[in-house]
Design a protein around this motif. Sequence first.
Motif, PDB file in Angstrom:
ATOM      1  N   ASN A 215       0.849  -1.185   0.000  1.00  0.00           N
ATOM      2  CA  ASN A 215       0.000   0.000   0.000  1.00  0.00           C
ATOM      3  C   ASN A 215       0.884   1.235   0.000  1.00  0.00           C
ATOM      4  OD1 ASN A 215      -1.804   1.973   2.202  1.00  0.00           O
ATOM      5  ND2 ASN A 215      -2.647   1.369   0.248  1.00  0.00           N
ATOM      6  N   LEU A 216       0.758   2.027  -1.043  1.00  0.00           N
ATOM      7  CA  LEU A 216       1.490   3.279  -1.171  1.00  0.00           C
ATOM      8  C   LEU A 216       0.473   4.314  -1.646  1.00  0.00           C
ATOM      9  CD1 LEU A 216       4.177   4.868  -1.210  1.00  0.00           C
ATOM     10  CD2 LEU A 216       4.447   4.116  -3.575  1.00  0.00           C
ATOM     11  N   PRO A 217      -0.136   5.036  -0.695  1.00  0.00           N
ATOM     12  CA  PRO A 217      -1.166   5.995  -1.101  1.00  0.00           C
ATOM     13  C   PRO A 217      -0.663   6.953  -2.177  1.00  0.00           C
ATOM     14  CG  PRO A 217      -1.152   5.732   1.270  1.00  0.00           C
ATOM     15  CD  PRO A 217       0.060   5.016   0.743  1.00  0.00           C
ATOM     16  N   ALA A 218      -1.489   7.164  -3.176  1.00  0.00           N
ATOM     17  CA  ALA A 218      -1.119   7.999  -4.326  1.00  0.00           C
ATOM     18  C   ALA A 218      -0.633   9.380  -3.903  1.00  0.00           C
ATOM     19  CB  ALA A 218      -2.314   8.133  -5.273  1.00  0.00           C
ATOM     20  N   GLN A 219      -1.202   9.905  -2.835  1.00  0.00           N
ATOM     21  CA  GLN A 219      -0.839  11.246  -2.380  1.00  0.00           C
ATOM     22  C   GLN A 219       0.623  11.343  -1.978  1.00  0.00           C
ATOM     23  OE1 GLN A 219      -3.455   9.420  -1.613  1.00  0.00           O
ATOM     24  NE2 GLN A 219      -5.293  10.653  -1.777  1.00  0.00           N
ATOM     25  N   SER A 220       1.252  10.214  -1.666  1.00  0.00           N
ATOM     26  CA  SER A 220       2.655  10.236  -1.247  1.00  0.00           C
ATOM     27  C   SER A 220       3.617   9.832  -2.367  1.00  0.00           C
ATOM     28  CB  SER A 220       2.856   9.316  -0.040  1.00  0.00           C
ATOM     29  OG  SER A 220       2.641   7.970  -0.404  1.00  0.00           O
ATOM     30  N   LEU A 221       3.101   9.441  -3.514  1.00  0.00           N
ATOM     31  CA  LEU A 221       3.974   8.909  -4.558  1.00  0.00           C
ATOM     32  C   LEU A 221       4.845   9.966  -5.233  1.00  0.00           C
ATOM     33  CD1 LEU A 221       4.996   6.550  -6.275  1.00  0.00           C
ATOM     34  CD2 LEU A 221       3.102   7.005  -7.845  1.00  0.00           C
ATOM     35  N   TYR A 222       4.262  11.012  -5.767  1.00  0.00           N
ATOM     36  CA  TYR A 222       5.039  11.958  -6.557  1.00  0.00           C
ATOM     37  C   TYR A 222       6.236  12.535  -5.795  1.00  0.00           C
ATOM     38  CZ  TYR A 222       6.344  15.269 -10.104  1.00  0.00           C
ATOM     39  OH  TYR A 222       7.062  15.950 -11.044  1.00  0.00           O
TER      40      TYR A 222
END
Length: 165
Positions: free
Chosen positions: A72-79
């Motif tokens: 689980n890697l929330p999209a909000q933390s990816l960029y």
Amino acid sequence: MANTEAASKVSSEGPVAPWYAAYPAPRSPVATISRDEVLGMLKATPLGKRDFILIDLRRNDFEGGTIRGSINLPAQSLYPTLSTVYATLKAAGMRKVIFYCGSSTGRGSRATGWLADHLASVGDTDMQSLALAGGIKEWAAAGGEYVEWMDGYDATVWEKSAPGC
């Protein structure tokens, strides 16, 4: 309010931009992979021997289960962490990075594009960035073997219409 990218939030100062507005739009086209192909890959390759990884981008709508072996890697933390995520995946020998969210049309396609952009910028032609076509909603809706390959599967969540992307 449902946690969707289309949901408009309002503060005392007016509408609030969605989280992804702080980052550039992906430039790369989104490549997808079918749930049938992913299921075949899961069945054919033991967890410690895989050169692919599934990344569930859901954050607070992370309910109803996830595809077995996903992180689980929330999209909000990816960029903001993309360089580190890429370096970690590269060091682990990953050749396919498969992103998904509810339908893989919002967070899933955005994350896929961002990683594809990064791969192009560093000249990496060995790693692929892919979105799971139909996302977790279609995976769960397929029933049978698909839900058998889910950790934490909860049928009641999917009966109520699972969270969006």
